[in-house]
Design a protein around this motif. Sequence first.
Motif, PDB file in Angstrom:
ATOM      1  N   MET A   1      49.894  53.887  41.066  1.00  0.00           N
ATOM      2  CA  MET A   1      49.784  52.899  42.044  1.00  0.00           C
ATOM      3  C   MET A   1      50.757  52.900  42.988  1.00  0.00           C
ATOM      4  O   MET A   1      51.941  53.173  42.649  1.00  0.00           O
ATOM      5  N   THR A  68      48.337  48.232  53.552  1.00  0.00           N
ATOM      6  CA  THR A  68      46.844  47.854  53.046  1.00  0.00           C
ATOM      7  C   THR A  68      47.322  46.315  52.359  1.00  0.00           C
ATOM      8  O   THR A  68      47.989  46.255  51.430  1.00  0.00           O
ATOM      9  N   CYS A  70      46.513  43.296  50.348  1.00  0.00           N
ATOM     10  CA  CYS A  70      46.027  42.896  48.946  1.00  0.00           C
ATOM     11  C   CYS A  70      45.755  41.428  48.643  1.00  0.00           C
ATOM     12  O   CYS A  70      44.969  41.277  47.791  1.00  0.00           O
ATOM     13  N   LYS A  94      38.999  43.677  45.005  1.00  0.00           N
ATOM     14  CA  LYS A  94      39.137  45.189  44.740  1.00  0.00           C
ATOM     15  C   LYS A  94      40.390  45.549  44.353  1.00  0.00           C
ATOM     16  O   LYS A  94      40.506  46.717  43.891  1.00  0.00           O
ATOM     17  N   PHE A  95      41.416  44.693  44.409  1.00  0.00           N
ATOM     18  CA  PHE A  95      42.825  45.336  43.956  1.00  0.00           C
ATOM     19  C   PHE A  95      43.341  44.733  42.628  1.00  0.00           C
ATOM     20  O   PHE A  95      44.603  44.678  42.316  1.00  0.00           O
ATOM     21  N   LYS A  98      45.079  46.101  38.768  1.00  0.00           N
ATOM     22  CA  LYS A  98      45.840  47.525  38.924  1.00  0.00           C
ATOM     23  C   LYS A  98      47.119  47.236  39.230  1.00  0.00           C
ATOM     24  O   LYS A  98      47.889  48.309  39.623  1.00  0.00           O
ATOM     25  N   ILE A 100      48.968  44.975  40.753  1.00  0.00           N
ATOM     26  CA  ILE A 100      49.640  44.688  41.979  1.00  0.00           C
ATOM     27  C   ILE A 100      50.014  43.159  41.771  1.00  0.00           C
ATOM     28  O   ILE A 100      50.860  42.783  42.504  1.00  0.00           O
TER      29      ILE A 100
END
Length: 172
Positions: A1, A68, A70, A94-95, A98, A100
């Motif tokens: 990532m 991007t 998030c 969609k994030f 991961k 984040i």
Amino acid sequence: MNSIQLRAIEKEDLHFLYQIENNRQYWNYSNRIESYSKTLLKNFIEIQQQDIYQTRQKRFLIIIQENTKCGFVDLFEFEPKHQRASVGIIVIEKFRSKGIGFGALSLLEEYSKNILNLHQVYAHIAKENAPSIKLFEKANYNLIGVKKDWNFYNNKFHDELLYQKLLLVAKP
């Protein structure tokens, strides 16, 4: 990532903020019952440029790669005298899963500890919000209480959990 960063929200983020704040699936967790207008959100962005000691809150945009977007992470209910603040986080679908959210929360804690000199941060989490509970427990927040039948949505009452993390050792 790719590396996760937090940055102040800007006027250019209005559309992204509008989409998230007016997404009804999040309203149960944010105690919303109606949409925000773009005018109100523009004013909110302008207020975010002020000092946290004035506004008692601060929202950051979570970004990866080349800007991007998030999600957002917030400090609110900021109490400088007691050196504490509440934490909120939203990462768009969609994030998720991961790392984040964990990275953003870690960055917010570093800011809270090193810049604001906070002793503790805490989060209010709906009992059924398993992904959020998992995130905060992974980040070493401790469950310190349950507020029974605290919020009403979907035609019934729901418990809310209170999680806390101590950031600094209290000075004697």
